[in-house]
Motif scaffolding. Structure first.
Motif, PDB file in Angstrom:
ATOM      1  N   ASP B 552       4.469 -11.127  10.714  1.00 54.40           N
ATOM      2  CA  ASP B 552       3.912 -11.181   9.366  1.00 54.40           C
ATOM      3  C   ASP B 552       3.682  -9.744   8.947  1.00 54.40           C
ATOM      4  O   ASP B 552       2.606  -9.196   9.089  1.00 54.40           O
ATOM      5  CB  ASP B 552       2.603 -11.982   9.354  1.00 54.40           C
ATOM      6  N   VAL B 553       4.734  -9.135   8.469  1.00 52.32           N
ATOM      7  CA  VAL B 553       4.665  -7.710   8.180  1.00 52.32           C
ATOM      8  C   VAL B 553       5.500  -7.424   6.944  1.00 52.32           C
ATOM      9  O   VAL B 553       6.538  -8.030   6.730  1.00 52.32           O
ATOM     10  CB  VAL B 553       5.152  -6.876   9.391  1.00 52.32           C
ATOM     11  N   LEU B 554       4.982  -6.544   6.116  1.00 49.00           N
ATOM     12  CA  LEU B 554       5.707  -6.151   4.927  1.00 49.00           C
ATOM     13  C   LEU B 554       6.455  -4.868   5.241  1.00 49.00           C
ATOM     14  O   LEU B 554       5.850  -3.845   5.503  1.00 49.00           O
ATOM     15  CB  LEU B 554       4.715  -5.938   3.784  1.00 49.00           C
ATOM     16  N   ALA B 555       7.803  -4.939   5.251  1.00 45.36           N
ATOM     17  CA  ALA B 555       8.586  -3.794   5.668  1.00 45.36           C
ATOM     18  C   ALA B 555       8.526  -2.683   4.633  1.00 45.36           C
ATOM     19  O   ALA B 555       8.349  -1.520   4.933  1.00 45.36           O
ATOM     20  CB  ALA B 555      10.029  -4.209   5.899  1.00 45.36           C
ATOM     21  N   LYS B 556       8.619  -3.104   3.376  1.00 46.78           N
ATOM     22  CA  LYS B 556       8.880  -2.126   2.332  1.00 46.78           C
ATOM     23  C   LYS B 556       7.599  -1.809   1.577  1.00 46.78           C
ATOM     24  O   LYS B 556       6.741  -2.655   1.390  1.00 46.78           O
ATOM     25  CB  LYS B 556       9.883  -2.779   1.373  1.00 46.78           C
ATOM     26  N   CYS B 557       7.523  -0.580   1.104  1.00 42.31           N
ATOM     27  CA  CYS B 557       6.498  -0.286   0.126  1.00 42.31           C
ATOM     28  C   CYS B 557       7.204  -0.125  -1.195  1.00 42.31           C
ATOM     29  O   CYS B 557       8.324   0.321  -1.249  1.00 42.31           O
ATOM     30  CB  CYS B 557       5.753   0.982   0.494  1.00 42.31           C
ATOM     31  N   TYR B 558       6.573  -0.530  -2.249  1.00 42.20           N
ATOM     32  CA  TYR B 558       7.290  -0.573  -3.519  1.00 42.20           C
ATOM     33  C   TYR B 558       6.955   0.620  -4.397  1.00 42.20           C
ATOM     34  O   TYR B 558       6.177   0.511  -5.339  1.00 42.20           O
ATOM     35  CB  TYR B 558       6.974  -1.886  -4.235  1.00 42.20           C
ATOM     36  N   GLY B 559       7.514   1.772  -4.050  1.00 45.77           N
ATOM     37  CA  GLY B 559       7.371   2.977  -4.874  1.00 45.77           C
ATOM     38  C   GLY B 559       5.958   3.245  -5.340  1.00 45.77           C
ATOM     39  O   GLY B 559       5.717   3.464  -6.518  1.00 45.77           O
ATOM     40  N   GLY B 560       5.008   3.188  -4.435  1.00 40.76           N
ATOM     41  CA  GLY B 560       3.635   3.501  -4.805  1.00 40.76           C
ATOM     42  C   GLY B 560       2.914   2.361  -5.490  1.00 40.76           C
ATOM     43  O   GLY B 560       1.813   2.524  -5.981  1.00 40.76           O
ATOM     44  N   ASP B 561       3.565   1.191  -5.531  1.00 41.74           N
ATOM     45  CA  ASP B 561       2.922   0.037  -6.159  1.00 41.74           C
ATOM     46  C   ASP B 561       1.989  -0.623  -5.150  1.00 41.74           C
ATOM     47  O   ASP B 561       2.294  -1.631  -4.541  1.00 41.74           O
ATOM     48  CB  ASP B 561       3.984  -0.949  -6.646  1.00 41.74           C
ATOM     49  N   ILE B 562       0.828   0.007  -4.974  1.00 41.63           N
ATOM     50  CA  ILE B 562      -0.143  -0.470  -3.995  1.00 41.63           C
ATOM     51  C   ILE B 562      -0.679  -1.830  -4.427  1.00 41.63           C
ATOM     52  O   ILE B 562      -0.973  -2.697  -3.618  1.00 41.63           O
ATOM     53  CB  ILE B 562      -1.318   0.533  -3.871  1.00 41.63           C
ATOM     54  N   ARG B 564       0.742  -4.288  -5.677  1.00 39.23           N
ATOM     55  CA  ARG B 564       1.574  -5.413  -5.269  1.00 39.23           C
ATOM     56  C   ARG B 564       1.217  -5.863  -3.859  1.00 39.23           C
ATOM     57  O   ARG B 564       1.092  -7.040  -3.569  1.00 39.23           O
ATOM     58  CB  ARG B 564       3.050  -5.004  -5.344  1.00 39.23           C
ATOM     59  N   LYS B 565       1.079  -4.873  -3.002  1.00 34.23           N
ATOM     60  CA  LYS B 565       0.695  -5.177  -1.627  1.00 34.23           C
ATOM     61  C   LYS B 565      -0.697  -5.819  -1.583  1.00 34.23           C
ATOM     62  O   LYS B 565      -0.942  -6.777  -0.854  1.00 34.23           O
ATOM     63  CB  LYS B 565       0.705  -3.878  -0.815  1.00 34.23           C
TER      64      LYS B 565
END
Lengths: 392, 601
Positions: B552-562, B564-565
């Protein structure tokens, strides 16, 4: 990790939403666009930067041109954009300046322009060394295209290159992943990102997944691929420093580390995010609106920004933990105390102890980090730190 | 001529979906006091839930003024009735307030189970039944078929029944005249002692309980001291008036009229449907017939989920009870769920409505346990117990005899489904009592069935097997001895009492397996394997396992879109809140109801 709050240094992010075509897994803000739109768009971004920096002196130590595929821009547009960045911000001498590029969209002329406009780091979307898989992903390039581009960039003197790789792809097996990883590592790029595929809503892969026709990789296999990558890269001299990133020592991505360390960044262009003076902003995601505003009054840049959140102390604490834990060295207790004003154990002792007991976090004294097992289920760990209420 | 000659009190009765509410809307539109602008889609239905389910739960009575062809103005009191088997008693009291009933029959469907049930209820109250053929605008409409069925199956003359389309407003004026001419004016003596029927009551924050009443004899006005004859309680009237449909104060209500009374009554349970109101100083000698205290047929436990507070749930239940006399609850404790409430309902639909209102109106996060009927248990020492919570069942060796409530189910279906429906009735331990072809292609099946089997998923199964054409009506007929056992569920080797249920011996194995399979799908993966077991006594009869999760891990970060995480983590956290912790196992709330649902196999 030091942060000087008096001297304002920021990261700069510029979003270029254009792509030759959209990949089957991609849910980023990107699309194809004609040349006229690209030009108007770049002009808009330039004026946005100009307006943002006007009458202020802002020092930037990282610049990241991301996408989309920024390398689809014609050389003159890249020059125009980088001029605006250099004019607007005062860049530090060691400023890391990255552009994302797809193999197959870079030729000698473009590489020259990258160089002459100050770009010193290239992030290449390789994804795989297997042509079948590249087609399955909907990529426009082949393995050969990548090798050619890579060689070209090296010949032009780029000494800081990242390669993006993906695993857990439909149709991929462990052997194929191992081959891609080995072949890439043997080229010795300074930085390797390795992402586990996420099936995002609204993508062709998601539709296939819903129909049940996507050849999904089991979680067990996914983790096998992941841990293999970590170990192999380590053996080859890379430091696995963030969940999905490894670099040769000293070559960690300074820009991306800002995201994980509560540092400031100013974003420009469609849908770009910023974190400035404790406030998180998002730019409009509507291209028409973005361009229309420019036509009306470029000085209205501020109006395009939606404030997502003015961070409270609680927000800061939560974000510090869940972003910071992505770094494998973890979070420093001192940094937490500085940001939040309380010892991390004052606020999160129950959570930390629970996660330590479950073998998912480890307290190393000055810092707290995920364990190997903790990485695999890091969302489970991180959400523990999002609380309804705070009792101090 | 008396003022009463210009009053018509009537209800509209129909099978579900035959267009009752739409017709009511049309009648209101064509008469005074309601302008077209006021019309909402379904004027009489004022609750969200009702609109979604398309059925009327709570009565709402409306007084309108109609200028008839004879030049006189008539007062119509339209008394709405609930449209589901769970509310039969409430329907009967509403009908008792009327002189007539419009019996709506869908011209494409003809007579159905509830058409019959409602027609019988209406004739029990000696009402003049005015058949109305609706939906004549539809291409498949066959008014003659509907008329024939009404005459054959209900023995009600229908050859001159108004043929209308409520949707398109066709022949509504014909119907209005028929109401004036066919439905009798109320009788009664306004100079006799007060005798008034409570046919509904609602709670209002400012006025207290608003009693909906039909004055049978006498008169009532502000300041009168009234006595509610069943409870014996005395109140001072603070206001009387008519329903338009909101309360409009009047000086006085008198015999034959329909309206409301307020008297600072604190909860609707004190103004019981069916009770008789009289004047305390000059009381009537006899109460009206037909009063009975509503009896809960179905029970379940309601518990605060996750971080929800016990007090918050208690407050909400109290507020609901203030407005729903048929709903009862008392505190209870579950080993698995902690402090909560045992709640009694008229039926499964009533239960679903309450649970939904807790979620929707009170925004509460709750867990409901398996619904149960009341079992009669005789112990070896002769003691008799009424058991509605499986956890309270004595040890099997102490039980001499167990009995369960039985109902007579009246099922009406197109004949091609007879085989399929007989099968599901038999599966549910039904015994056929009677079968009759009421027309060439329609059949009425009468089954004696355990109520337990009916509340579980019978209605869903019936609807599903007949593509929605089957209809059901049932009534309680008594207790019957039965071989019953207690089925327990164990998660990670620990008994979760909230899942315990009393089932027939012959069903234990299948139910156990079904529950285990359902839970396997619903319980999320944990960091360890979770065994799920069903057992009777100490014997495990079914078993499943939830695998341990690995990733259960989020691989990607979305260009500084904290953000979203953060949203993702919050959503996961929210999901977790809806979980109930049993030992180390987290169980989503929906698990408790999902194990009850009918599964199309």
């Amino acid at each position: 990790m030091t942060k000087n709050r008096n001297k304002k240094t920021t990261g700069v992010y510029v979003h270029i939403p254009f792509c030759v075509r959209k990949c089957n897994y991609c849910d980023f803000l990107s699309f194809a666009g004609d040349e006229a739109v690209k030009e108007r768009y770049v002009d808009m971004v330039c004026s946005e930067i100009e307006a943002y920096c006007r009458d202020r002196s802002i020092t930037a130590d990282t610049v990241f041109i991301g996408g989309g595929t920024p390398s689809v821009l014609k050389p003159k547009l890249i020059e125009r954009l980088m001029d605006a960045v250099r004019t607007g911000f005062s860049l530090t001498g060691d400023c890391e300046m990255t552009i994302e590029a797809n193999p197959g969209t870079v030729d000698g002329e473009k590489a020259e322009v990258f160089k002459s406009s100050g770009i010193n780091r290239i992030s290449l979307g390789v994804q795989s060394m297997d042509d079948d898989l590249l087609r399955r992903l909907g990529r426009i390039h082949s393995r050969k295209d990548f090798l050619k581009t890579y060689e070209l960039l090296r010949n032009k003197g780029f000494d800081n290159i990242n390669t993006d790789l993906m695993f857990s792809l439909p149709g991929q097996n462990f052997e194929k992943w191992k081959n891609t990883l080995e072949e890439t590592a043997d080229l010795k790029p300074e930085h390797i990102s390795f992402y586990s595929l996420i099936i995002e809503e609204g993508t062709p892969f998601y539709e296939e997944w819903k129909k049940g026709s996507l050849e999904e990789i089991s979680d067990d296999d996914d983790r096998k691929m992941y841990h293999f990558a970590s170990e192999m890269l380590n053996e080859k001299g890379y430091v696995h420093y963030e969940i999905s990133n490894a670099a040769l020592p000293g070559r960690e991505s300074k820009h991306n580390l800002k995201y994980w360390s509560m540092e400031e960044y100013a974003g420009f262009g469609l849908g770009a995010h910023s974190f400035v003076e404790g406030v998180r902003y998002e730019n409009t995601r509507d291209m028409e609106e973005y361009l229309k505003l420019y036509a009306k009054a470029p000085d209205l840049w501020k109006e395009r920004y939606n404030v997502i959140n003015r961070n409270t102390v609680k927000d800061n604490a939560e974000e510090f933990v869940f972003t910071g834990l992505r770094k494998l060295e973890g979070i420093y207790k001192d940094d937490f105390a500085k940001l939040v004003g309380n010892d991390i154990y004052d606020i999160y002792s129950k959570e930390i102890n629970k996660m330590v007991n479950e073998g998912l976090l480890k307290d190393h004294g000055s810092r707290i980090a995920l364990t190997k097992k903790g990485i695999d289920i890091s969302n489970y760990v991180m959400r523990e730190f999002i609380k309804d209420k705070w009792k101090l | 001529m008396s003022y009463r000659d210009y009053i018509r009190n009537f209800s509209i009765i129909a099978h579900i979906d035959h267009g009752k509410s739409t017709l009511a809307d049309r009648l209101l539109e064509k008469t005074g006091l309601v302008s077209e602008r006021d019309m909402k889609e379904q004027f009489l239905d004022n609750m969200d839930i009702e609109r979604e389910r398309g059925i009327t739960i709570k009565l709402q009575t409306t007084r309108v003024v109609y200028k008839a062809n004879d030049g006189n103005e008539y007062i119509f009191n339209l008394i709405d009735t609930p449209g589901h088997v769970d509310f039969t008693y409430e329907v009967s009291r509403s009908l008792a307030a009327c002189e007539g009933a419009l019996l709506i029959v869908d011209a494409t469907q003809g007579v159905e189970a509830q058409t019959m049930a409602n027609a019988y209820l209406a004739s029990n109250e000696d009402l003049e039944i005015l058949p109305v053929i609706n939906k004549i605008d539809l291409p498949s409409a066959d008014p003659q078929m509907a008329i024939d069925e009404i005459e054959e199956m209900l023995a009600i003359e229908a050859h001159d029944a108004p043929q209308v389309s409520a949707k398109d407003g066709i022949n509504i004026d014909v119907l209005l005249e028929a109401i004036v001419n066919k439905i009798p004016a109320p009788e009664g003596d306004e100079n006799a002692p007060l005798k008034a029927l409570i046919f509904d009551s609602v709670y209002d924050n400012y006025k207290g309980v608003i009693i909906y009443t039909r004055i049978v004899d006498g008169r009532v006005k502000k300041g009168d001291m009234i006595r509610l004859m069943a409870t014996g309680k005395v109140y001072e009237v603070t206001e009387v008036g008519i329903l338009a449909p909101g309360p409009v104060p009047f000086k006085e209500l008198k015999a034959g009229e329909v309206g409301y009374i307020t008297a600072s009554i604190k909860q609707v349970a004190d103004a019981r449907v069916g009770d008789t109101i009289t004047n305390n100083d000059e009381p009537t000698s006899e109460p009206l017939p037909g009063y009975r205290q509503v009896q809960s047929m179905v029970y379940c436990g309601i518990y605060p989920a996750g971080t929800e507070k016990y007090e918050a749930v208690k407050d909400a239940l109290e507020k609901l009870q203030v407005n729903d006399a048929a709903f009862v609850f008392e505190p209870e404790t579950s080993q698995a769920l902690g402090f909560g409430f045992r709640c009694g309902f008229l039926g499964l639909l009533h239960m679903e409505i309450i649970v939904e209102r807790l979620d929707r109106e009170f925004n509460l996060s709750i867990v409901t346990t398996s619904p149960s009927v009341i079992y009669r248990v005789t112990k070896t020492d002769g003691e008799e117990l009424m058991i509605q919570n499986p956890s309270n069942l004595p040890n099997m060796v102490e039980i001499a005899k167990m009995e369960e409530p039985m109902v007579k189910a009246n099922i009406m279906i197109p004949n091609e489904y007879v085989g399929a429906i007989m099968e599901i009735c038999q599966e549910r331990r039904g015994r056929m009592d009677h079968m009759e072809y009421i027309s060439e292609n329609r059949v009425v099946l009468e089954y004696i069935m355990p109520l337990n089997e009916v509340i579980y998923d019978f209605f869903d199964a019936l609807k599903s097997k007949t593509r929605g054409y089957g209809s059901l009506d049932y009534e309680f007929i008594g207790y019957e001895q039965s071989k019953l056992v207690k089925l327990d569920v164990l998660l990670n080797k620990e008994l979760v009492d909230a899942f315990s249920m009393i089932v027939h011996e012959s069903k234990a194995y299948a139910r156990g397996r079904f529950v285990c399979e359902k839970l396997k799908d619903i319980i999320p993966m944990h960091q360890f394997e979770v065994p799920i077991q069903a057992s009777v006594g100490t014997k495990v009869i079914a078993r499943e396992t939830v695998r341990a999760y690995r990733k259960d891990v989020l691989a990607k970060c979305y260009g500084g879109d904290i953000s979203r995480k953060k949203k993702l983590l919050e959503k996961q956290k929210e999901g977790k809140k809806r979980m109930r912790q049993f030992g180390s196992v987290e169980v989503p709330q929906e698990a408790f109801t999902a194990v009850l649902k009918y599964d199309e196999k």
